[in-house]
Design an enzyme around this catalytic site. Sequence first.
Site, short mmCIF file in Angstrom:
data_model
loop_
_atom_site.label_atom_id
_atom_site.label_comp_id
_atom_site.label_asym_id
_atom_site.label_seq_id
_atom_site.Cartn_x
_atom_site.Cartn_y
_atom_site.Cartn_z
N ARG A 232 2.57 -6.61 8.90
CA ARG A 232 2.87 -7.31 7.65
C ARG A 232 3.90 -8.41 7.91
O ARG A 232 4.84 -8.22 8.69
CB ARG A 232 3.44 -6.35 6.60
CG ARG A 232 2.41 -5.53 5.87
CD ARG A 232 1.44 -6.37 5.03
NE ARG A 232 0.42 -5.57 4.37
CZ ARG A 232 -0.76 -5.25 4.93
NH1 ARG A 232 -1.07 -5.67 6.13
NH2 ARG A 232 -1.63 -4.51 4.25
N GLU A 261 1.25 -14.83 1.40
CA GLU A 261 -0.17 -15.05 1.68
C GLU A 261 -0.86 -15.48 0.40
O GLU A 261 -0.55 -14.91 -0.65
CB GLU A 261 -0.81 -13.76 2.23
CG GLU A 261 -0.23 -13.38 3.58
CD GLU A 261 -0.94 -12.19 4.24
OE1 GLU A 261 -2.00 -11.77 3.75
OE2 GLU A 261 -0.42 -11.69 5.24
N HIS A 280 -4.98 -13.20 8.24
CA HIS A 280 -5.06 -11.78 7.88
C HIS A 280 -6.48 -11.24 8.12
O HIS A 280 -7.17 -10.82 7.18
CB HIS A 280 -4.65 -11.57 6.42
CG HIS A 280 -4.20 -10.15 6.15
ND1 HIS A 280 -3.23 -9.83 5.24
CD2 HIS A 280 -4.61 -8.97 6.67
CE1 HIS A 280 -3.06 -8.51 5.21
NE2 HIS A 280 -3.88 -7.97 6.07
N1 NAI Z 1 -3.61 -7.03 9.76
C1 NAI Z 1 -4.36 -6.18 9.15
O1 NAI Z 1 -5.41 -6.56 8.65
C2 NAI Z 1 -3.98 -4.76 9.04
C3 NAI Z 1 -2.67 -4.41 8.96
N2 NAI Z 1 -2.31 -3.09 8.83
C4 NAI Z 1 -0.87 -2.78 8.74
O2 NAI Z 1 -0.55 -1.90 9.79
C5 NAI Z 1 0.36 -0.94 9.30
C6 NAI Z 1 0.31 0.30 10.16
O3 NAI Z 1 -0.92 0.97 9.98
P1 NAI Z 1 -1.17 2.44 10.60
O4 NAI Z 1 -0.87 2.44 12.03
O5 NAI Z 1 -2.51 2.85 10.15
O6 NAI Z 1 -0.06 3.25 9.81
P2 NAI Z 1 0.59 4.64 10.22
O7 NAI Z 1 1.26 5.15 9.02
O8 NAI Z 1 -0.42 5.49 10.92
O9 NAI Z 1 1.70 4.22 11.28
C7 NAI Z 1 2.85 3.52 10.98
C8 NAI Z 1 3.95 4.00 11.90
O10 NAI Z 1 5.11 3.22 11.67
C9 NAI Z 1 6.22 4.06 11.82
N3 NAI Z 1 7.42 3.50 11.22
C10 NAI Z 1 7.87 3.57 9.96
N4 NAI Z 1 9.05 2.94 9.84
C11 NAI Z 1 9.36 2.46 11.06
C12 NAI Z 1 10.46 1.72 11.58
N5 NAI Z 1 11.48 1.39 10.81
N6 NAI Z 1 10.45 1.38 12.87
C13 NAI Z 1 9.41 1.74 13.68
N7 NAI Z 1 8.35 2.46 13.25
C14 NAI Z 1 8.32 2.81 11.95
C15 NAI Z 1 5.78 5.35 11.19
O11 NAI Z 1 6.55 6.44 11.64
C16 NAI Z 1 4.35 5.45 11.65
O12 NAI Z 1 4.22 6.22 12.83
C17 NAI Z 1 -0.07 -0.73 7.86
O13 NAI Z 1 1.00 -0.26 7.07
C18 NAI Z 1 -0.51 -2.11 7.45
O14 NAI Z 1 0.55 -2.79 6.84
C19 NAI Z 1 -3.24 -2.12 8.78
C20 NAI Z 1 -4.57 -2.41 8.88
C21 NAI Z 1 -5.05 -3.76 9.01
O1 HPV Z 2 -5.58 -2.41 5.60
C1 HPV Z 2 -4.61 -3.17 5.68
O2 HPV Z 2 -3.43 -2.80 5.60
C2 HPV Z 2 -4.84 -4.59 5.84
O3 HPV Z 2 -3.90 -5.31 6.02
C3 HPV Z 2 -6.19 -5.14 5.69
O4 HPV Z 2 -6.12 -5.96 4.56
P1 HPV Z 2 -7.44 -6.50 3.85
O5 HPV Z 2 -8.17 -5.29 3.33
O6 HPV Z 2 -8.24 -7.20 4.91
O7 HPV Z 2 -6.98 -7.39 2.77
#
Ligand code: NAI
Ligand code: HPV
Length: 538
Positions: A232, A261, A280
């Site tokens: 993010r 965004e 994104h």
């Molecule tokens: N660019 C995109 O399209 C996408 C972006 N994302 C982003 O990726 C993020 C992570 O997704 P997942 O891995 O599925 O989530 P998750 O919940 O499985 O993992 C997130 C990890 O971050 C850790 N965390 C929390 N606070 C922290 C800190 N201060 N310092 C270091 N680590 C910390 C947590 O302990 C957890 O292990 C989502 O929250 C989302 O914002 C997710 C999917 C697609």
């Molecule tokens: O799943 C997430 O956290 C993502 O960032 C993906 O975002 P989107 O569904 O592509 O708008």
Amino acid sequence: MTRVLVADPLDEAGVERLRQAGAEVDVRHDPDRAALLARIGEYDALVVRSETRVDAAVLEAGKRLRVVGRAGTGVDNIDVEAATRRGVVVVNTPEANTVAAAEHALALMLAVARRIPWAHHSLASERRWERHRFMGVQLAGKTLGLVGLGRIGTEVARRARAMGMTVVAHDPYVTGERAAQLGVELMDLDPMLERCDFVSIHCPLTPRTRHLLDASRLARLRPTAYLVNCARGGIVDEAALARALAQGRLAGAALDVYETEPLPADSPLFGLPNVVMTPHLGASTREAQASAARTVAEEVLRVLSGELPHSAVNLPSIPPERWPRARHHVELARRLGRAFAELFGPEAMARLEIVYRGELAHAPESGALTAAVLWGVLTPVMQEGVTLASAPVLARERGMEVVETHSHGALKEQEAATGALILLRSRPRGSDSAEVSVAGHVGDDGRPRLVAINGYRIDVEESGYLLVSSHQDRPGIIGKVGTILGQHQINIAYMQVGRDRPGGHAVMVVGVDQEVPPGVVETLRRIPDLWDIRVVEW
Ligand SMILES: NC(=O)C1=CN([C@@H]2O[C@H](COP(=O)(O)OP(=O)(O)OC[C@H]3O[C@@H](n4cnc5c(N)ncnc54)[C@H](O)[C@@H]3O)[C@@H](O)[C@H]2O)C=CC1
Ligand SMILES: O=C(O)C(=O)COP(=O)(O)O
């Protein structure tokens, strides 16, 4: 009819699934907030991705809303706290795009390390053959630091190790043991930033992670290091990053997400020579979108039909391996809560003890079961607006004291003999009378059964309305009840009686085929030696 608003682009598979289940689905991807606020009041469910901001105002205007479905992972665009307060369940699909996001992070890392976007532009757009201009760096042998070792961080770690990188991570909520299984060393953030050749961010955006990488943290990165952010925008101070890049204090950055965004036209990131940017796209694979859409549809349908969702953001969690049986336990808990409130009224609710026994004595999902009990208890009291998500908050606001007991024993002999899994009991406020209780069990067929009321053994498994009376055990009372119901054309499906001893105190349960009007209940109450009679829904 159930109405669902899909406010962000959703794969057709999800829309189809919702329609197939009988919902009326409107797909309106309209960035105009006023339009959303004006129409949200007509819908029972809202489905979004990362674009629509579901804040307190949207939730307030969504008077009918019961669920917000996020087809994806991050819920930073949803005011989860406001949703919980209003009893709106928030569900997401955290596993659907894990691999897509991990692959995108690696694609960005390779793109910036091998200068692919610039080389492509030079050749494809400017028709130049500039082999000397685009010297890159190799990933193998380098150290990658992950900020966040959750689902996506884990997948990135596996792939990066396969490419010959050393992987370290900072994640305050992951154990060293778990990291070691992945071949990853856990580190504090500052030393990790100083050590790594590549840093990739994979934590959620929360108030605690906003600007986690601020100017001073960015200054710890080596001038030869690359930063990748596919999580993010707000986690990195974008203005500070743009300055570091412009001043050559960092080799490069690859970004998929931004503080605002869509990225505003005057962003300082535009025009920098060493930044790779995508709009994104982390979750934008056909596979991830189809999976997120299908999963979110199933989750929304579960909530709308009163079932427990598998991935709720604002409900106590249930381990996946326990879902098949936990659904039945949640339904039992809800029905027992409702029966308890209908039988004993608000006086019995001030202090409620919930006893979990047998296979539930040490169940990890007792938080969810307690929420379900409270949902049931508050339903007859509050009518509208109470859900599994809001029940614990509402119970707290009403000053209810809720005690969970996890025990194999601690029951009266009769109750224990029923094999009850959940028992609710209380000593009504202001009375020195006996404790009141209901107990239930789930049969092998998954059906919830009411097995005891106030310690008297009964066995009700058919759903429907029950008349429950307490009376003196003497001839004639049961007959009178039957006669009065017959006079009012109310058909009796079955009848059960439990008593402490012949001629003593008896509890009668009469299953009826329709709701019993209050006037008929009043007539029944006038039968001599019938102390009380209540209508209960099972
Ligand atoms: N660019 C995109 O399209 C996408 C972006 N994302 C982003 O990726 C993020 C992570 O997704 P997942 O891995 O599925 O989530 P998750 O919940 O499985 O993992 C997130 C990890 O971050 C850790 N965390 C929390 N606070 C922290 C800190 N201060 N310092 C270091 N680590 C910390 C947590 O302990 C957890 O292990 C989502 O929250 C989302 O914002 C997710 C999917 C697609
Ligand atoms: O799943 C997430 O956290 C993502 O960032 C993906 O975002 P989107 O569904 O592509 O708008």
